[in-house]
Design a protein around this motif. Structure first.
Motif, PDB file in Angstrom:
ATOM      1  N   GLU A  46     -10.149  -3.441   1.883  1.00 28.47           N
ATOM      2  CA  GLU A  46     -10.683  -2.615   0.796  1.00 28.47           C
ATOM      3  C   GLU A  46     -10.863  -1.168   1.238  1.00 28.47           C
ATOM      4  OE1 GLU A  46     -12.194  -5.609   1.623  1.00 28.47           O
ATOM      5  OE2 GLU A  46     -11.156  -6.680   0.012  1.00 28.47           O
ATOM      6  N   GLN A  47     -11.270  -0.977   2.487  1.00 29.38           N
ATOM      7  CA  GLN A  47     -11.442   0.384   2.994  1.00 29.38           C
ATOM      8  C   GLN A  47     -10.110   1.106   3.088  1.00 29.38           C
ATOM      9  OE1 GLN A  47     -13.435  -0.653   6.630  1.00 29.38           O
ATOM     10  NE2 GLN A  47     -15.458  -0.267   5.762  1.00 29.38           N
ATOM     11  N   LEU A  48      -9.049   0.376   3.418  1.00 27.66           N
ATOM     12  CA  LEU A  48      -7.718   0.993   3.451  1.00 27.66           C
ATOM     13  C   LEU A  48      -7.215   1.287   2.036  1.00 27.66           C
ATOM     14  CD1 LEU A  48      -5.924  -1.025   6.255  1.00 27.66           C
ATOM     15  CD2 LEU A  48      -6.464   1.395   6.259  1.00 27.66           C
ATOM     16  N   LYS A  49      -7.519   0.411   1.090  1.00 30.01           N
ATOM     17  CA  LYS A  49      -7.103   0.646  -0.289  1.00 30.01           C
ATOM     18  C   LYS A  49      -7.771   1.885  -0.865  1.00 30.01           C
ATOM     19  CE  LYS A  49      -7.458  -2.801  -3.014  1.00 30.01           C
ATOM     20  NZ  LYS A  49      -7.841  -4.058  -3.660  1.00 30.01           N
ATOM     21  N   SER A  72      -1.475   0.381  -0.350  1.00 30.63           N
ATOM     22  CA  SER A  72      -1.328  -0.751  -1.265  1.00 30.63           C
ATOM     23  C   SER A  72      -2.073  -1.964  -0.707  1.00 30.63           C
ATOM     24  CB  SER A  72       0.142  -1.079  -1.465  1.00 30.63           C
ATOM     25  OG  SER A  72       0.688  -1.608  -0.272  1.00 30.63           O
ATOM     26  N   GLU A  73      -2.412  -2.889  -1.604  1.00 32.39           N
ATOM     27  CA  GLU A  73      -3.215  -4.047  -1.198  1.00 32.39           C
ATOM     28  C   GLU A  73      -2.479  -4.925  -0.188  1.00 32.39           C
ATOM     29  OE1 GLU A  73      -5.556  -7.837  -3.178  1.00 32.39           O
ATOM     30  OE2 GLU A  73      -4.682  -6.303  -4.456  1.00 32.39           O
ATOM     31  N   LYS A  74      -1.204  -5.158  -0.427  1.00 30.06           N
ATOM     32  CA  LYS A  74      -0.419  -6.012   0.466  1.00 30.06           C
ATOM     33  C   LYS A  74      -0.300  -5.394   1.858  1.00 30.06           C
ATOM     34  CE  LYS A  74       4.030  -8.320   0.787  1.00 30.06           C
ATOM     35  NZ  LYS A  74       5.329  -8.533   0.161  1.00 30.06           N
ATOM     36  N   LYS A  75       0.002  -4.115   1.903  1.00 32.50           N
ATOM     37  CA  LYS A  75       0.141  -3.428   3.189  1.00 32.50           C
ATOM     38  C   LYS A  75      -1.204  -3.359   3.912  1.00 32.50           C
ATOM     39  CE  LYS A  75       2.178   0.665   5.217  1.00 32.50           C
ATOM     40  NZ  LYS A  75       2.866   1.933   4.965  1.00 32.50           N
TER      41      LYS A  75
END
Length: 150
Positions: free
Chosen positions: A47-50, A55-58
């Motif tokens: 979630e922090q990367l999103k 992207s969610e998958k990555k």
């Protein structure tokens, strides 16, 4: 026969590196000065990367590969502003070698920094040392500070 030197096609390059440009969020024309101590942010969840545009998958793949991802382009740093008259903790995002985005650091960002909690005192410092360090901020009964002369 005089030989003509070839003229440079571009102006001479300045070999002195440019300084990073950090400006105060409250006073955009005022340059901030730092001491160089940086606390890099650590990400633990996808979630922090999103939130940072991935992207969610990555994001899930990156967190599975690196359970703790250290961001090299975002950190917390204590910066001095002459207009504000003091040091403030700032969240710095690096875009390239010179340009940066500076925001005031929120308290929840400290949870993303490893081994640092500004609310809790340093456990390696004894109670006597902590009291003596704060003694200069206290006042005597007559209203003067302890270390005022006369």
């Amino acid at each position: 026969m005089p030989s003509a030197l070839p003229e440079p096609e571009s102006p001479q390059r300045n070999r002195r590196p440019k300084r990073r440009e950090l400006f105060c969020p409250a006073h955009p024309e005022q340059r901030l000065l730092g001491n160089g101590r940086k606390y890099f942010l650590h990400l633990l969840s996808p979630e922090q990367l999103k939130q940072r545009g991935m992207s969610e998958k990555k994001a899930r793949l990156v967190i599975q590969a690196y359970p703790v991802l250290v961001l090299s382009n975002e950190w917390l740093e204590e910066l001095f502003c002459a207009e504000c008259g003091g040091n403030r903790w700032c969240h710095v995002s690096k875009h390239d070698r010179i340009s940066h985005t500076v925001r005031w650091a929120e308290r929840d960002l400290w949870q993303q920094v490893a081994h640092v909690d500004p609310v809790v005192a340093n456990p390696s410092v004894g109670e006597f040392t902590r009291r003596q360090a704060g003694r200069s901020r206290t006042r005597r009964q007559d209203g003067r500070r302890w270390y005022d002369c006369c």
